[in-house]
Design a protein around this motif. Structure first.
Motif, mmCIF file in Angstrom:
data_model
loop_
_atom_site.group_PDB
_atom_site.id
_atom_site.type_symbol
_atom_site.label_atom_id
_atom_site.label_comp_id
_atom_site.label_asym_id
_atom_site.label_seq_id
_atom_site.Cartn_x
_atom_site.Cartn_y
_atom_site.Cartn_z
ATOM 1 N N LEU A 100 66.799 42.040 71.421
ATOM 2 C CA LEU A 100 65.713 42.779 71.525
ATOM 3 C C LEU A 100 64.509 41.828 72.189
ATOM 4 N N PHE A 101 64.052 42.812 73.206
ATOM 5 C CA PHE A 101 62.724 42.118 74.003
ATOM 6 C C PHE A 101 61.499 43.198 73.973
ATOM 7 N N GLY A 102 60.534 42.416 74.105
ATOM 8 C CA GLY A 102 59.380 43.215 73.672
ATOM 9 C C GLY A 102 58.061 42.300 73.558
ATOM 10 N N ARG A 103 56.752 42.956 73.592
ATOM 11 C CA ARG A 103 55.558 42.221 73.022
ATOM 12 C C ARG A 103 55.401 41.589 71.794
ATOM 13 N N ASN A 104 55.988 42.101 70.800
ATOM 14 C CA ASN A 104 55.709 41.744 69.532
ATOM 15 C C ASN A 104 56.454 40.497 69.081
ATOM 16 N N GLU A 105 56.061 39.333 69.380
ATOM 17 C CA GLU A 105 57.000 38.402 69.064
ATOM 18 C C GLU A 105 57.783 38.054 67.698
ATOM 19 N N PRO A 106 57.433 38.618 66.493
ATOM 20 C CA PRO A 106 58.056 38.489 65.247
ATOM 21 C C PRO A 106 59.159 39.717 65.228
ATOM 22 N N ASP A 107 59.118 40.541 65.922
ATOM 23 C CA ASP A 107 60.027 41.774 66.014
ATOM 24 C C ASP A 107 61.162 41.586 67.163
ATOM 25 N N VAL A 108 61.017 40.499 68.001
ATOM 26 C CA VAL A 108 62.073 40.480 69.045
ATOM 27 C C VAL A 108 62.299 39.262 69.217
#
Length: 266
Positions: free
Chosen positions: A43-51
């Motif tokens: 997973l990739f995206g801007r929210n570090e804890p979720d990706v």
């Protein structure tokens, strides 16, 4: 699976030894590698804890989970799950819900935000040709190959272009090329023993644009291909090409550091 440190640099110049088909993904705060036989969705995206890999940190236009890369039928496939498009090298856009198979080698991806484009580097280790008589040899490893060849620049051209495009390399939210006067001032500070003026910097860059337009067919580098008023468009298009082809990377920024003992500019 293994983590890639933030200071690894860039994937464009090679990766650590790994099996053919291994996926490497690198964002602003580091990245991850995933072996081809692993049942794992990155997973990739801007929210570090979720990706697993961050891209677009601090830009609320980028989705918390912008996309995923998963293994499907022995291929790595990217799916855009976010609201922003993802641009492949050139102009191809992957929109929300679209799925695209990733090819072996190095691929710079760009999450296209209204504020700026955020780079996500992807590299899939390609199989190397076996040497003659190497039947049964161990599986090949990739060290420093790339499907997209960087442009050739002289040391002087590289210095001028890194200076001209430093705002892009420094992740300026709305990057623009330096003016010729700004570039000449900075180059004069870096090389005080040389005579740098706006016309010298402009002449060097103009030659590079003409060469890439003629020899590589890069669009938008000559005035006839850009609508009036031209403004910064020619240099912007040039810098974009040099970034996409990894001719210029963050690893070039130390060129802009003054030599030891150089007095500060007034």
């Amino acid at each position: 699976m293994s983590l890639l440190p933030k200071d690894i640099g860039t994937l464009s110049r090679g990766v650590p030894p790994a099996r053919t088909g291994t996926l490497f993904v690198l964002g602003a705060n580091g990245g991850m590698s995933v072996a081809p036989g692993t049942d794992f969705t990155l997973l990739f995206g801007r929210n570090e804890p979720d990706v697993h890999v961050c891209v677009g940190v601090g830009d609320t236009c980028v989705s918390r989970r912008q996309g995923v890369i998963s293994r499907t039928y022995a291929r790595w496939v990217l799916t855009n799950t976010g609201k922003l498009p993802i641009r492949f090298p050139g102009s191809r856009l992957v929109l929300n819900g679209d799925r695209v198979e990733l090819t072996s080698g190095y691929t710079p991806l760009f999450v296209v935000s209204p504020r700026q484009e955020h780079l996500l580097e992807v590299r899939i280790v390609a199989a190397q040709p076996r040497a003659a008589g190497a039947a049964g040899a161990p599986e090949a490893y990739e060290q420093d190959t790339s499907d997209r060849e960087p442009r050739r620049l002289t040391p002087e051209e590289r210095l001028v272009l890194v200076c001209l495009g430093r705002r892009y390399l420094q992740n300026d939210p709305q990057p623009q090329p330096l003016t010729w006067a700004q570039a000449a001032f900075e180059l004069g500070g870096l090389r005080p023993g040389e005579k740098w003026g706006p016309s010298r910097a402009a002449h060097i860059v103009s030659k590079v644009r003409a060469r890439l337009s003629r020899d590589h067919g890069v669009p938008g580098l000559v005035e006839d291909e850009v609508p009036q008023p031209v403004g910064n468009a020619l240099n912007h298009n040039l810098i974009t090409d040099l970034l996409v082809t990894t001719t210029l990377t963050k690893a070039d920024l130390p060129l802009l550091e003054p030599p030891p003992g150089t007095p500060p500019q007034p």
